[in-house]
Design an enzyme around this catalytic site. Structure first.
Site, short mmCIF file in Angstrom:
data_model
loop_
_atom_site.label_atom_id
_atom_site.label_comp_id
_atom_site.label_asym_id
_atom_site.label_seq_id
_atom_site.Cartn_x
_atom_site.Cartn_y
_atom_site.Cartn_z
N SER A 164 3.29 -2.28 11.25
CA SER A 164 1.90 -2.33 10.77
C SER A 164 0.94 -2.52 11.93
O SER A 164 0.46 -1.55 12.52
CB SER A 164 1.74 -3.41 9.71
N ARG A 165 0.67 -3.77 12.28
CA ARG A 165 -0.16 -4.12 13.42
C ARG A 165 0.53 -5.24 14.19
O ARG A 165 1.11 -6.15 13.58
CB ARG A 165 -1.56 -4.58 12.96
N HIS A 195 4.93 2.12 19.68
CA HIS A 195 3.91 2.52 18.71
C HIS A 195 4.09 4.00 18.36
O HIS A 195 3.14 4.80 18.37
CB HIS A 195 2.51 2.26 19.25
N ALA A 196 5.32 4.33 18.03
CA ALA A 196 5.69 5.73 17.77
C ALA A 196 5.86 6.04 16.30
O ALA A 196 6.03 7.20 15.93
CB ALA A 196 7.00 6.06 18.50
N GLU A 208 -0.85 -3.84 23.87
CA GLU A 208 -0.23 -2.55 24.13
C GLU A 208 -0.96 -1.86 25.28
O GLU A 208 -2.19 -1.89 25.33
CB GLU A 208 -0.27 -1.67 22.87
N GLY A 218 0.84 -1.19 0.00
CA GLY A 218 0.00 0.00 0.00
C GLY A 218 0.87 1.24 0.00
O GLY A 218 2.05 1.20 -0.37
#
Length: 332
Positions: A236-237, A285-286, A266, A155
Protein backbone atom coordinates in the site's frame (compact mmCIF):
# COMPACT_ATOMS: atom_id res chain seq x y z
CA UNK A 1 -4.76 27.95 -26.10
CA UNK A 2 -5.18 25.78 -23.01
CA UNK A 3 -2.05 24.05 -21.74
CA UNK A 4 -1.30 20.82 -19.85
CA UNK A 5 2.13 20.16 -18.36
CA UNK A 6 3.66 16.91 -17.16
CA UNK A 7 5.63 18.26 -14.22
CA UNK A 8 7.27 14.90 -13.46
CA UNK A 9 6.83 11.39 -14.74
CA UNK A 10 7.40 7.82 -13.66
CA UNK A 11 7.65 6.63 -17.24
CA UNK A 12 10.88 7.96 -18.71
CA UNK A 13 9.22 9.88 -21.54
CA UNK A 14 5.91 11.63 -22.10
CA UNK A 15 5.24 10.88 -25.75
CA UNK A 16 2.10 8.94 -24.92
CA UNK A 17 0.69 11.92 -23.01
CA UNK A 18 1.83 14.40 -25.65
CA UNK A 19 -0.05 12.61 -28.41
CA UNK A 20 -3.28 12.50 -26.41
CA UNK A 21 -3.11 16.12 -25.28
CA UNK A 22 -2.20 17.57 -28.67
CA UNK A 23 -4.90 15.47 -30.35
CA UNK A 24 -7.37 17.24 -28.07
CA UNK A 25 -6.13 20.62 -29.31
CA UNK A 26 -4.29 21.49 -26.11
CA UNK A 27 -0.73 22.78 -25.81
CA UNK A 28 1.69 20.38 -24.11
CA UNK A 29 4.99 20.50 -22.22
CA UNK A 30 6.85 17.94 -20.10
CA UNK A 31 9.61 17.91 -17.51
CA UNK A 32 11.28 15.09 -15.62
CA UNK A 33 13.96 14.28 -13.09
CA UNK A 34 13.83 14.35 -9.31
CA UNK A 35 14.63 18.07 -9.23
CA UNK A 36 11.41 18.74 -11.18
CA UNK A 37 9.38 17.41 -8.23
CA UNK A 38 10.15 20.30 -5.89
CA UNK A 39 7.48 22.94 -5.26
CA UNK A 40 9.73 25.65 -6.69
CA UNK A 41 10.26 23.79 -9.97
CA UNK A 42 6.59 22.84 -10.21
CA UNK A 43 5.60 26.50 -9.86
CA UNK A 44 8.11 27.54 -12.51
CA UNK A 45 6.98 24.86 -14.96
CA UNK A 46 3.25 25.47 -14.47
CA UNK A 47 3.20 29.22 -15.05
CA UNK A 48 0.32 29.82 -17.45
CA UNK A 49 -0.78 26.17 -17.44
CA UNK A 50 -4.35 25.02 -16.97
CA UNK A 51 -3.60 21.42 -16.02
CA UNK A 52 -0.82 19.33 -14.50
CA UNK A 53 0.04 15.65 -14.64
CA UNK A 54 2.28 14.32 -11.87
CA UNK A 55 3.69 11.11 -10.47
CA UNK A 56 5.61 12.18 -7.38
CA UNK A 57 5.69 15.98 -7.47
CA UNK A 58 5.38 17.81 -4.15
CA UNK A 59 2.16 19.79 -4.60
CA UNK A 60 2.20 21.85 -1.43
CA UNK A 61 0.01 24.77 -0.37
CA UNK A 62 2.76 27.02 -1.75
CA UNK A 63 2.20 25.57 -5.21
CA UNK A 64 -1.52 26.26 -5.25
CA UNK A 65 -1.11 29.75 -3.79
CA UNK A 66 1.27 30.57 -6.64
CA UNK A 67 -1.00 29.10 -9.34
CA UNK A 68 -4.52 30.50 -8.89
CA UNK A 69 -5.50 29.58 -12.45
CA UNK A 70 -4.60 25.89 -12.20
CA UNK A 71 -7.73 23.88 -12.97
CA UNK A 72 -6.57 20.32 -12.39
CA UNK A 73 -3.78 18.13 -11.02
CA UNK A 74 -4.05 14.59 -12.37
CA UNK A 75 -2.03 11.92 -10.53
CA UNK A 76 -0.57 8.89 -12.29
CA UNK A 77 -1.65 6.60 -9.49
CA UNK A 78 -4.19 6.06 -6.78
CA UNK A 79 -2.63 7.64 -3.69
CA UNK A 80 -2.58 11.44 -3.51
CA UNK A 81 -0.44 11.87 -0.39
CA UNK A 82 2.02 14.02 -2.40
CA UNK A 83 -0.76 16.57 -3.04
CA UNK A 84 -2.19 19.00 -0.47
CA UNK A 85 -5.83 18.33 -1.31
CA UNK A 86 -7.12 20.93 1.15
CA UNK A 87 -4.98 23.61 -0.50
CA UNK A 88 -6.18 22.48 -3.92
CA UNK A 89 -9.76 22.76 -2.69
CA UNK A 90 -9.18 26.29 -1.48
CA UNK A 91 -7.69 27.14 -4.87
CA UNK A 92 -10.58 25.62 -6.82
CA UNK A 93 -8.23 23.03 -8.34
CA UNK A 94 -9.64 19.57 -9.04
CA UNK A 95 -7.40 16.69 -7.95
CA UNK A 96 -7.80 13.48 -9.95
CA UNK A 97 -6.43 10.00 -9.40
CA UNK A 98 -6.84 6.70 -11.24
CA UNK A 99 -8.44 4.13 -8.95
CA UNK A 100 -8.63 0.56 -10.10
CA UNK A 101 -5.99 0.66 -12.83
CA UNK A 102 -3.63 -1.59 -10.87
CA UNK A 103 -6.14 -3.72 -9.02
CA UNK A 104 -5.19 -6.99 -10.67
CA UNK A 105 -1.43 -6.53 -10.80
CA UNK A 106 -1.04 -5.16 -7.25
CA UNK A 107 -3.17 -7.95 -5.83
CA UNK A 108 -1.11 -10.46 -7.83
CA UNK A 109 2.04 -8.98 -6.31
CA UNK A 110 0.72 -9.12 -2.75
CA UNK A 111 -0.18 -12.79 -3.14
CA UNK A 112 3.18 -13.53 -4.78
CA UNK A 113 5.04 -11.90 -1.87
CA UNK A 114 3.04 -13.93 0.66
CA UNK A 115 3.75 -17.22 -1.09
CA UNK A 116 7.42 -16.38 -1.59
CA UNK A 117 7.82 -15.63 2.12
CA UNK A 118 5.93 -18.73 3.25
CA UNK A 119 7.95 -20.98 0.94
CA UNK A 120 11.24 -19.03 1.45
CA UNK A 121 11.71 -19.14 -2.30
CA UNK A 122 14.24 -16.30 -2.51
CA UNK A 123 16.35 -17.81 0.27
CA UNK A 124 16.50 -21.23 -1.37
CA UNK A 125 17.18 -19.63 -4.74
CA UNK A 126 20.15 -17.71 -3.27
CA UNK A 127 21.54 -20.96 -1.83
CA UNK A 128 21.32 -22.73 -5.18
CA UNK A 129 23.19 -19.91 -6.89
CA UNK A 130 25.90 -20.31 -4.24
CA UNK A 131 26.15 -24.05 -4.93
CA UNK A 132 24.16 -25.17 -1.89
CA UNK A 133 21.52 -27.85 -2.48
CA UNK A 134 19.72 -28.12 0.86
CA UNK A 135 16.28 -26.65 1.39
CA UNK A 136 16.35 -27.83 5.00
CA UNK A 137 18.58 -24.88 5.85
CA UNK A 138 15.49 -22.70 5.46
CA UNK A 139 12.94 -24.61 7.44
CA UNK A 140 10.27 -24.11 8.51
CA UNK A 141 8.54 -23.98 5.15
CA UNK A 142 4.85 -23.14 5.12
CA UNK A 143 1.77 -23.94 3.09
CA UNK A 144 -1.52 -22.17 2.38
CA UNK A 145 -3.91 -24.76 3.72
CA UNK A 146 -4.75 -24.17 7.35
CA UNK A 147 -3.58 -20.56 7.38
CA UNK A 148 -5.64 -17.39 7.69
CA UNK A 149 -5.07 -14.35 5.50
CA UNK A 150 -5.94 -10.95 6.99
CA UNK A 151 -6.76 -8.17 4.54
CA UNK A 152 -6.34 -4.69 6.10
CA UNK A 153 -8.29 -2.25 3.93
CA UNK A 154 -11.09 -3.53 1.75
CA UNK A 155 -11.04 -1.24 -1.27
CA UNK A 156 -10.68 -2.48 -4.85
CA UNK A 157 -7.24 -4.02 -4.28
CA UNK A 158 -8.10 -5.48 -0.90
CA UNK A 159 -11.14 -7.13 -2.42
CA UNK A 160 -9.07 -8.62 -5.23
CA UNK A 161 -6.46 -9.89 -2.75
CA UNK A 162 -9.20 -11.50 -0.65
CA UNK A 163 -10.68 -13.20 -3.70
CA UNK A 164 -7.31 -14.57 -4.81
CA UNK A 165 -6.27 -15.64 -1.32
CA UNK A 166 -9.52 -17.55 -0.92
CA UNK A 167 -8.99 -19.19 -4.30
CA UNK A 168 -5.63 -20.49 -3.13
CA UNK A 169 -7.15 -21.97 0.03
CA UNK A 170 -6.50 -19.35 2.71
CA UNK A 171 -9.16 -18.59 5.29
CA UNK A 172 -9.75 -14.88 4.62
CA UNK A 173 -10.65 -12.28 7.26
CA UNK A 174 -10.99 -8.53 6.73
CA UNK A 175 -10.64 -5.22 8.53
CA UNK A 176 -11.98 -2.01 7.03
CA UNK A 177 -13.03 1.16 8.80
CA UNK A 178 -16.50 0.81 7.27
CA UNK A 179 -16.88 -2.84 8.27
CA UNK A 180 -18.55 -3.87 11.50
CA UNK A 181 -16.83 -6.71 13.39
CA UNK A 182 -19.16 -9.67 13.61
CA UNK A 183 -20.64 -9.03 10.15
CA UNK A 184 -19.37 -10.18 6.78
CA UNK A 185 -18.44 -8.61 3.47
CA UNK A 186 -20.81 -9.13 0.52
CA UNK A 187 -18.44 -11.94 -0.50
CA UNK A 188 -18.85 -13.63 2.87
CA UNK A 189 -15.52 -12.77 4.48
CA UNK A 190 -15.75 -12.03 8.24
CA UNK A 191 -15.01 -8.50 9.39
CA UNK A 192 -12.74 -8.33 12.44
CA UNK A 193 -11.52 -5.55 14.71
CA UNK A 194 -8.08 -4.41 13.58
CA UNK A 195 -6.21 -5.44 16.72
CA UNK A 196 -7.89 -8.85 16.72
CA UNK A 197 -7.02 -9.45 13.06
CA UNK A 198 -3.38 -8.47 13.53
CA UNK A 199 -3.09 -10.73 16.58
CA UNK A 200 -4.78 -13.75 15.00
CA UNK A 201 -4.05 -13.82 11.24
CA UNK A 202 -1.19 -15.88 9.83
CA UNK A 203 -0.69 -13.43 6.96
CA UNK A 204 -1.51 -9.73 7.41
CA UNK A 205 -1.60 -7.79 4.13
CA UNK A 206 -2.00 -4.00 4.06
CA UNK A 207 -4.15 -2.22 1.45
CA UNK A 208 -5.01 1.11 3.07
CA UNK A 209 -4.55 4.73 2.12
CA UNK A 210 -1.86 6.73 3.88
CA UNK A 211 -3.68 9.32 5.96
CA UNK A 212 -2.81 10.53 9.47
CA UNK A 213 -4.94 7.76 10.99
CA UNK A 214 -3.07 5.02 9.13
CA UNK A 215 0.49 6.26 9.65
CA UNK A 216 2.32 3.36 11.34
CA UNK A 217 -0.92 1.43 11.52
CA UNK A 218 1.37 -1.54 12.14
CA UNK A 219 3.61 -0.28 14.92
CA UNK A 220 5.84 -1.90 17.52
CA UNK A 221 2.95 -2.39 19.92
CA UNK A 222 0.82 -4.22 17.38
CA UNK A 223 3.77 -6.23 16.06
CA UNK A 224 4.29 -7.48 19.63
CA UNK A 225 0.79 -9.01 19.55
CA UNK A 226 1.34 -10.96 16.32
CA UNK A 227 1.87 -14.68 16.12
CA UNK A 228 5.55 -15.71 15.99
CA UNK A 229 4.79 -17.44 12.69
CA UNK A 230 2.95 -14.47 11.16
CA UNK A 231 3.82 -12.90 7.81
CA UNK A 232 3.55 -9.16 7.06
CA UNK A 233 2.82 -7.98 3.51
CA UNK A 234 2.71 -4.32 2.45
CA UNK A 235 1.90 -3.14 -1.06
CA UNK A 236 0.00 0.00 0.00
CA UNK A 237 2.14 2.86 1.35
CA UNK A 238 5.46 2.51 3.12
CA UNK A 239 4.57 4.56 6.18
CA UNK A 240 1.54 2.39 6.94
CA UNK A 241 4.11 0.04 8.53
CA UNK A 242 6.79 1.06 11.02
CA UNK A 243 9.54 -0.57 8.99
CA UNK A 244 12.25 -0.22 11.64
CA UNK A 245 10.05 -1.89 14.25
CA UNK A 246 9.28 -4.64 11.75
CA UNK A 247 12.98 -5.14 11.01
CA UNK A 248 13.73 -5.45 14.70
CA UNK A 249 11.02 -8.07 15.19
CA UNK A 250 12.41 -10.06 12.26
CA UNK A 251 15.95 -9.89 13.60
CA UNK A 252 14.70 -11.14 16.96
CA UNK A 253 12.87 -14.05 15.33
CA UNK A 254 9.45 -12.85 16.45
CA UNK A 255 7.85 -13.21 13.00
CA UNK A 256 7.96 -15.73 10.16
CA UNK A 257 8.86 -13.09 7.61
CA UNK A 258 7.77 -10.09 5.56
CA UNK A 259 7.21 -9.12 1.94
CA UNK A 260 7.41 -5.39 1.23
CA UNK A 261 7.03 -3.42 -1.97
CA UNK A 262 6.76 0.05 -0.41
CA UNK A 263 8.94 1.86 2.10
CA UNK A 264 8.93 4.98 4.24
CA UNK A 265 11.85 6.44 2.30
CA UNK A 266 12.25 5.61 -1.38
CA UNK A 267 14.63 4.66 -2.86
CA UNK A 268 15.59 2.54 0.13
CA UNK A 269 19.15 2.90 1.37
CA UNK A 270 21.05 -0.41 1.29
CA UNK A 271 22.01 0.43 4.86
CA UNK A 272 18.37 0.51 5.99
CA UNK A 273 17.56 -1.94 8.76
CA UNK A 274 14.92 -3.71 6.70
CA UNK A 275 17.51 -4.56 4.03
CA UNK A 276 19.43 -6.58 6.61
CA UNK A 277 16.47 -8.24 8.30
CA UNK A 278 16.14 -12.00 7.75
CA UNK A 279 13.28 -13.75 5.95
CA UNK A 280 12.29 -10.77 3.85
CA UNK A 281 11.30 -10.38 0.23
CA UNK A 282 11.77 -6.79 -0.92
CA UNK A 283 10.72 -5.27 -4.24
CA UNK A 284 11.29 -1.72 -5.45
CA UNK A 285 7.74 -0.28 -5.53
CA UNK A 286 7.05 -2.54 -8.49
CA UNK A 287 3.64 -3.95 -7.55
CA UNK A 288 1.66 -1.46 -9.60
CA UNK A 289 3.58 -2.09 -12.82
CA UNK A 290 2.71 -4.34 -15.66
CA UNK A 291 2.95 -3.36 -19.29
CA UNK A 292 -0.84 -3.57 -19.47
CA UNK A 293 -1.55 -1.58 -16.31
CA UNK A 294 0.90 1.18 -17.31
CA UNK A 295 -0.97 1.84 -20.57
CA UNK A 296 -4.29 2.02 -18.75
CA UNK A 297 -2.85 4.29 -16.07
CA UNK A 298 -1.34 6.77 -18.51
CA UNK A 299 -4.42 6.87 -20.74
CA UNK A 300 -6.88 7.43 -17.91
CA UNK A 301 -4.70 9.96 -16.10
CA UNK A 302 -4.19 12.03 -19.23
CA UNK A 303 -7.86 11.87 -20.14
CA UNK A 304 -8.75 13.17 -16.68
CA UNK A 305 -6.58 16.24 -17.22
CA UNK A 306 -7.96 16.82 -20.71
CA UNK A 307 -11.57 16.53 -19.57
CA UNK A 308 -11.23 19.03 -16.73
CA UNK A 309 -9.24 21.53 -18.79
CA UNK A 310 -11.92 21.41 -21.49
CA UNK A 311 -14.66 21.96 -18.95
CA UNK A 312 -16.07 18.45 -19.04
CA UNK A 313 -16.74 15.94 -16.34
CA UNK A 314 -14.30 13.07 -16.32
CA UNK A 315 -15.30 10.30 -18.70
CA UNK A 316 -13.01 7.75 -17.07
CA UNK A 317 -14.98 7.39 -13.82
CA UNK A 318 -11.59 7.98 -12.31
CA UNK A 319 -11.92 10.89 -9.92
CA UNK A 320 -11.91 9.78 -6.30
CA UNK A 321 -10.62 13.12 -5.12
CA UNK A 322 -12.65 16.15 -6.11
CA UNK A 323 -12.31 19.29 -4.07
CA UNK A 324 -10.98 17.55 -1.00
CA UNK A 325 -12.75 14.19 -1.08
CA UNK A 326 -10.16 11.49 -0.34
CA UNK A 327 -10.15 7.89 -1.57
CA UNK A 328 -10.86 5.08 0.88
CA UNK A 329 -7.97 2.91 -0.26
CA UNK A 330 -4.73 3.91 -1.82
CA UNK A 331 -1.88 2.26 -3.62
CA UNK A 332 0.94 3.59 -5.62
Amino acid sequence: MAKIVVTDSDFGDSQFEREMVEAAGIQFAAFNGEEARSPQQIIAHLKGADGAITSYGSYTAEVFQALPGLKVVSKTGTGVDNIDVAAATANGTVVCNVPGYGTEVVSDHAIALALCVLRRINEIDADMRAGIWDFRRHRPLGQVSGRSFGVVGYGHIGQAVARKAKGLGFNVVVWDRKGQPGTTTPEGFPYMALDALIAQADVVSFHTALVPETHHLLNAQRIATMKPDAVVINTSRGAVVDTDALAQALRQGRLWGAGLDVFEEEPVSPDAAICHAPHTVLTSHAAYWSEESAVELRRRCTQNAIDVVLGRRCTQNAIDVVLGRRPESSVN
